[in-house]
Design a protein around this motif. Structure first.
Motif, short mmCIF file in Angstrom:
data_model
loop_
_atom_site.label_atom_id
_atom_site.label_comp_id
_atom_site.label_asym_id
_atom_site.label_seq_id
_atom_site.Cartn_x
_atom_site.Cartn_y
_atom_site.Cartn_z
N GLU A 182 -16.31 -1.96 -3.71
CA GLU A 182 -17.20 -3.12 -3.58
C GLU A 182 -17.54 -3.73 -4.93
O GLU A 182 -17.55 -4.96 -5.10
N ALA A 183 -17.76 -2.88 -5.92
CA ALA A 183 -18.13 -3.39 -7.24
C ALA A 183 -16.95 -4.01 -7.96
O ALA A 183 -17.13 -4.90 -8.81
N PHE A 184 -15.74 -3.57 -7.62
CA PHE A 184 -14.54 -4.05 -8.32
C PHE A 184 -13.98 -5.33 -7.73
O PHE A 184 -13.51 -6.22 -8.45
N ALA A 185 -14.03 -5.46 -6.41
CA ALA A 185 -13.20 -6.43 -5.70
C ALA A 185 -13.67 -7.87 -5.85
O ALA A 185 -14.87 -8.17 -5.81
N GLN A 186 -12.69 -8.74 -6.01
CA GLN A 186 -12.86 -10.18 -5.81
C GLN A 186 -12.09 -10.64 -4.57
O GLN A 186 -12.54 -11.54 -3.86
N ILE A 187 -10.92 -10.03 -4.37
CA ILE A 187 -10.09 -10.36 -3.21
C ILE A 187 -9.74 -9.06 -2.49
O ILE A 187 -9.30 -8.08 -3.12
N LEU A 188 -9.90 -9.05 -1.17
CA LEU A 188 -9.47 -7.94 -0.33
C LEU A 188 -8.25 -8.39 0.47
O LEU A 188 -8.29 -9.44 1.12
N ILE A 189 -7.17 -7.61 0.42
CA ILE A 189 -5.98 -7.90 1.23
C ILE A 189 -6.07 -7.01 2.46
O ILE A 189 -5.94 -5.79 2.38
N SER A 190 -6.32 -7.60 3.60
CA SER A 190 -6.55 -6.82 4.83
C SER A 190 -5.33 -6.86 5.73
O SER A 190 -4.40 -7.63 5.51
N LEU A 212 0.80 -1.21 0.00
CA LEU A 212 0.00 0.00 0.00
C LEU A 212 0.84 1.26 0.00
O LEU A 212 0.34 2.35 -0.28
N LYS A 213 2.13 1.13 0.30
CA LYS A 213 2.99 2.30 0.32
C LYS A 213 3.40 2.66 -1.10
O LYS A 213 3.43 1.81 -1.99
N PRO A 214 3.76 3.94 -1.34
CA PRO A 214 4.22 4.32 -2.69
C PRO A 214 5.44 3.50 -3.08
O PRO A 214 6.31 3.24 -2.26
N ASP A 215 5.51 3.08 -4.34
CA ASP A 215 6.59 2.18 -4.74
C ASP A 215 7.73 2.87 -5.47
O ASP A 215 8.88 2.56 -5.25
N SER A 216 7.44 3.82 -6.33
CA SER A 216 8.53 4.36 -7.13
C SER A 216 8.49 5.88 -7.22
O SER A 216 9.04 6.46 -8.13
N LEU A 259 -6.11 -3.06 1.14
CA LEU A 259 -6.77 -2.13 2.05
C LEU A 259 -5.81 -1.65 3.12
O LEU A 259 -4.90 -2.39 3.53
N PRO A 260 -6.02 -0.44 3.60
CA PRO A 260 -5.19 0.05 4.71
C PRO A 260 -5.54 -0.68 5.99
O PRO A 260 -6.66 -1.17 6.17
N THR A 261 -4.58 -0.77 6.88
CA THR A 261 -4.82 -1.42 8.18
C THR A 261 -5.37 -0.43 9.21
O THR A 261 -5.91 -0.85 10.23
N GLU A 262 -5.24 0.88 8.94
CA GLU A 262 -5.74 1.87 9.87
C GLU A 262 -7.26 1.96 9.79
O GLU A 262 -7.87 1.68 8.77
N ARG A 263 -7.85 2.37 10.89
CA ARG A 263 -9.28 2.61 10.92
C ARG A 263 -9.58 3.99 10.34
O ARG A 263 -8.76 4.90 10.43
#
Length: 988
Positions: free
Chosen positions: A980-988, A763-767, A962-966
């Motif tokens: 919601e309309a896009f997702a098949q898998i959520l990485i929590s 989730l962090k910026p990569d480049s 997804l971010p881990t922060e609330r």
């Protein structure tokens, strides 16, 4: 070695044959392992487990055993040297900045983290002769480039085997071990890996020993000694190696040595043991106070050169027959110790500063004075803070900060080293910043008197009267250190016809007074003289004339012959007064008569201007101190001139970075310099985040202005940043960023440069920005610069039908957990390797691309090979960053805070299904994105989050990280409305 001799002796006694058939005598050298001396234990404790395994039983151990046995019979005894070297190596290895083990933060590179002392410990576990061979590896790595050192190794191994075959008696037991060693195969790849390990060690050790090494190099620079004059490469290398070891062994034992060859100095520079030095010519005693050297171990040597402009160092020439595939042996020469082949970016800035001084010419005689000019020039800019200066004028900021460091922040030793780097830049880096045809006005144009005067004349605060202008010209001439007869001021007399001029001194002339001193001698006084061509003016002493000079004299108009164009820019004074000629005796003697030729210098030749004697350089630049005096005297006028001298005004354009030539017909030299320095500043801003990184000094051979992609300051492309690093690592511009579109990391020397995407949560910026790449202290045990590319189609473990009992896919209960605690990332290599930069005919590639596998494991079980960077760029991945701050945090009644998964579950009519194992992800729930959404529970475990993200994308699943922060429910409604309309898998 002794153990091999015992094995050989046993074989002889068993067969009762003195002539043993060596063809049938095969020993696996890796089976013979020595207990490392106690002095090397500190080194072992600091090495990573993988490096210890390689040193004790891996390929590098076998290479050390073979080389040690091969050269054992020709080595001098070095027991004490080996012990002291072990102590020094352990001391260096224990330094805080080197002694770092890999951890989870290093991701797949964890096992490759840490300094490379593998060749040292491999030698320590292979006997004293192997330690000597390691010392040779350091000596060659210090002196020669990688391909050259490898070619030397190949040649001396071949020649040593030939020497053993021709000059040993097979009937003698003591020669059997050498003959057995000569039959062992040592491949070019093995020798390249041996050299690479020693080379990486030197880079790390040099950083720890920087102060002592810098001091030693300043001595070596002036030595001018030859390393060896022996003809063949083999004999020369053996002579240098054994001489250096024997001499240093004697020094350690407290025996003073007088040297006339450079072998020892090369050894000292790479073995990091420092005896005191008695230097003759000039006489100096350099005390290192090294506790490893007994009292009395002092080296006496004479210096051949003491000028910082020379960097002869210790010279060594060899003829290499194994450098290229075809052709005659290549003769190569090096000047070891003069300048390290690896320098820091700040040291490269010093070379760039020297290149600028060199382009400015003889006007800058003293680099310290030149640096002061740059600091004074900074005071003329209307930019308050250093940060603002770096942003608005990065090219000038680079010069200014380098000049400031030279003057204000360097110790004596560091300053001497910096002066040597500046001298190097003046001699060898002229094409680093400028084209061959480029010329620069010295000191940004501040050494050009006519330019300075143009700016001063534009200042509204300057007097416009004849008297005021004369005084300003006199003040300006005084700042330029003229003698009284070198220049005169010509001005048009008021109320006279055109071209009727009067002449006056710019510098007061010495006259004999009518008064005497107490000794009876006539006193000397200095006063200004005015000469007129109209005798009536001698009677009519107007206020203008009297205000200009205290002495009026008549001069025959026939003695003043004007020349030039309508502006009358030249004149000859046929019989110049004695008072004028007094300071020009030398020039008059060369000219052959008493006439003087004057040429317009500054001012308005039709009204009032300063003329100087034409000494074949009518516009000779000011000297460095004259420039300083001028800036200090006129800085208020310069900075307040109409249009500003650092802006593109019509009156004058000082070359202070970024100007286009006034006629706009071609790119000006100052623009080329600006582009070069701006490119260098962009690279430096990136390297600022690479603590401890060094670059190749050969990069000064790359024209910085021609590398258009080097605006890395704002670049978001990893390929451009890797191309930048490759250029500075190799000193060559042979690698283009288009070749590096899929590169994820590179390794060179003691550094691994890895894309941050491999080292952090997805989730962090990569480049984006300089943080797109991280430098890790370590290497991949491969020679040269190695670039890592992922496979085109990474493999995934197929779902096992027999694992159905392990797959539950339970409904998500709202809890965020880490269900992948045993997930880890690993790095391995396939056999695919492509040379990227190989000179025609050369045998060794300086740059290569290697196919590398970043794999994820669950405990010890392989799960998948990953292409993390590609996964993060695919349209199958949706990454939604949190807003910088909640918009409602200051509201009296804040909305409730919930996790992203909970908020998505509330608005979705699809069932959220937990994915708590790799089996459940590899065999995902049915109807994903239609009636269900999978929730991978890898909370606060970036290894698992990046691995599951990549695997999910590689399985063609629409994935959301997804971010881990609330987040407050109001902000979340906007942030996650499309998920919601896009997702098949959520990485929590």
């Amino acid at each position: 070695m002794a153990a091999i001799g015992k094995i050989a002796a046993s074989a002889v006694s068993a067969t009762n044959e003195v002539n043993l058939g060596l063809a049938n005598f095969n020993i696996d050298f890796a089976l013979v392992k020595f207990e490392a001396p106690v002095e090397y234990r500190g080194l072992r404790n600091a090495l990573s487990r993988r490096r210890v395994e390689n040193a004790e039983q891996g390929p590098l151990h076998r290479t050390a055993r073979k080389l040690g046995a091969l050269f054992e019979l020709i080595l001098p005894p070095i027991k004490t040297l080996a012990e002291m070297y072990g102590r020094r190596a352990s001391e260096i290895a224990g330094a805080g900045n080197l002694n770092r083990q890999g951890s989870s933060r290093d991701g797949p590179f964890a096992s490759h983290v840490g300094f490379d002392g593998t060749s040292i410990y491999a030698a320590a576990t292979s006997g004293s002769s192997a330690i000597a061979v390691h010392l040779l590896a350091c000596l060659l790595a210090r002196t020669w480039s990688g391909p050259e050192a490898i070619a030397i190794w190949v040649e001396i191994v071949k020649e040593r085997k030939k020497d053993i075959a021709e000059n040993t008696d097979p009937s003698q037991l003591q020669s059997l071990s050498a003959r057995v060693a000569a039959q062992q195969e040592i491949s070019r790849f093995d020798l390249a890996a041996w050299d690479a390990s020693a080379r990486a060690w030197l880079l790390s050790a040099d950083e720890v020993q920087k102060f002592n090494l810098t001091q030693l190099r300043l001595i070596i620079k002036d030595s001018g000694l030859f390393v060896s004059s022996i003809g063949s490469t083999y004999k020369s290398v053996i002579d240098v190696w054994t001489t250096a070891m024997k001499t240093l062994q004697d020094l350690i034992l407290g025996r003073p040595q007088r040297i006339s060859k450079g072998a020892l100095l090369v050894g000292l520079s790479c073995w990091h043991i420092y005896p005191d030095l008695n230097v003759v010519g000039p006489l100096a005693h350099v005390k290192f106070n090294d506790e490893l050297v007994d009292k009395g171990g002092v080296v006496t040597l004479g210096l051949q050169s003491a000028s910082p402009e020379d960097d002869v160092g210790v010279r060594w020439s060899l003829s290499l027959s194994h450098l290229r595939y075809y052709g005659d042996p290549v003769t190569v020469t090096t000047a070891s110790g003069a300048n390290s082949s690896r320098i820091t970016m700040e040291e490269l800035h010093m070379i760039a500063l020297g290149a600028v001084f060199g382009a400015w010419g003889a006007c800058i005689s003293d680099p310290l004075v030149g640096a002061r000019i740059i600091l004074l020039t900074r005071s003329l800019l209307k930019i308050k803070t250093e940060q603002e200066l770096e942003i608005r004028k990065p090219a000038f900021h680079l010069l200014w900060s380098t000049a400031k460091r030279l003057i204000e922040r360097s110790s004596n030793i560091e300053r001497q080293s910096n002066l040597c780097l500046i001298a190097y830049g003046r001699r060898r880096a002229q094409r680093f910043l400028l084209r061959p045809s480029d010329t620069l006005s010295p000191a940004f144009g501040l050494a050009e008197p006519h330019r300075i005067w143009s700016s001063l004349s534009a200042d509204r605060g300057m007097s416009s009267t004849i008297v005021g202008q004369v005084e300003k010209l006199r003040s300006f001439a005084g700042r330029c250190s003229f003698a009284s007869g070198q220049c005169v001021i010509r001005f048009h007399l008021p109320d006279t016809r055109s071209h009727i001029f009067a002449y006056t001194t710019a510098i007061p002339i010495c006259h004999r007074s009518s008064k005497r001193d107490p000794d009876g001698n006539f006193k000397s006084i200095y006063s200004h003289v005015c000469w007129v061509t109209d005798a009536s003016k001698l009677v009519d002493r107007s206020s203008v004339m009297m205000s200009i000079a205290g002495i009026l004299e008549y001069v025959d108009p026939a003695d003043l012959i004007s020349q030039g164009s309508a502006e009358l820019t030249r004149f000859s004074w046929i019989r110049a007064p004695e008072s004028v000629r007094a300071d020009l005796v030398t020039f008059i003697a060369e000219n052959g008569d008493q006439s003087l030729e004057f040429k317009h210098w500054i001012g308005d030749p039709g009204r009032i201007s300063l003329f100087r004697v034409d000494e074949r350089s009518s516009r000779k630049p000011l000297s460095d101190w004259e420039v300083i005096n001028t800036i200090e005297a006129y800085s208020p006028n310069l900075s307040n001139a109409k249009d500003g001298i650092f802006q593109e005004g019509p009156l004058m354009r000082l070359e202070i970075m970024g100007f286009i030539d006034e006629n706009n017909k071609k790119i000006s030299s100052s623009t080329v310099l600006h582009q070069s320095l701006a490119n260098l500043a962009g690279a430096s801003s990136m390297y600022r985040h690479f603590s401890g990184a060094t670059v190749s000094i050969s990069v000064v051979n790359v024209p910085m202005y021609s590398v258009s992609r080097l605006m890395w300051r704002s670049s978001e492309k990893l390929s451009e940043k890797f191309a930048c690093i490759a250029m500075f690592e190799t000193g060559s511009n042979a690698v283009h960023e288009k070749q590096l579109s899929s590169i994820m990391a590179l390794s060179s020397g003691n550094s691994i440069y890895a894309a941050n995407a491999l080292l952090q949560d997805p989730l962090k910026p990569d480049s984006h920005g300089p943080q797109g790449i991280t430098r890790i202290i370590g290497n991949l045990d491969r020679p040269g610069l190695v670039m890592l590319a992922p496979p085109q189609a990474p493999l995934l473990r197929q779902a096992d039908p027999g694992s159905w009992r392990l797959i539950n896919h339970t409904n998500f209960d709202g809890n965020l957990e880490n269900s992948f605690p045993e997930t880890s990332l690993h790095l391995s290599f396939t056999e695919y390797e492509v040379p990227l930069s190989v000179p025609i005919g050369a045998k060794d590639a300086e740059v290569s691309i290697v196919e590398a596998l970043v794999s994820t494991h669950d405990r010890q079980s392989w799960v998948a090979d990953l292409d993390i960077i590609a996964s993060l760029k695919t349209e199958k991945l949706f990454r939604r960053l949190l807003p910088p701050r909640c918009k409602h945090e200051n509201d009296r009644s804040k909305p409730p805070m919930e996790t992203a998964v909970t908020q998505i579950g509330r608005v979705s009519d699809k069932q959220l299904v937990s994915i708590d194992s790799w089996e459940e992800l590899l065999d995902p729930p049915a109807r994903l994105g239609v009636s269900s959404i999978g929730v991978v529970r890898a909370f606060d475990n970036w290894h698992a989050r990046v691995a599951t993200t990549s695997v999910s994308v590689q399985k063609e699943l629409r994935t959301v990280v997804l971010p881990t922060e609330r987040l407050c429910t109001v902000c979340g409604a906007f942030v996650f409305e499309d998920i919601e309309a896009f997702a098949q898998i959520l990485i929590s």
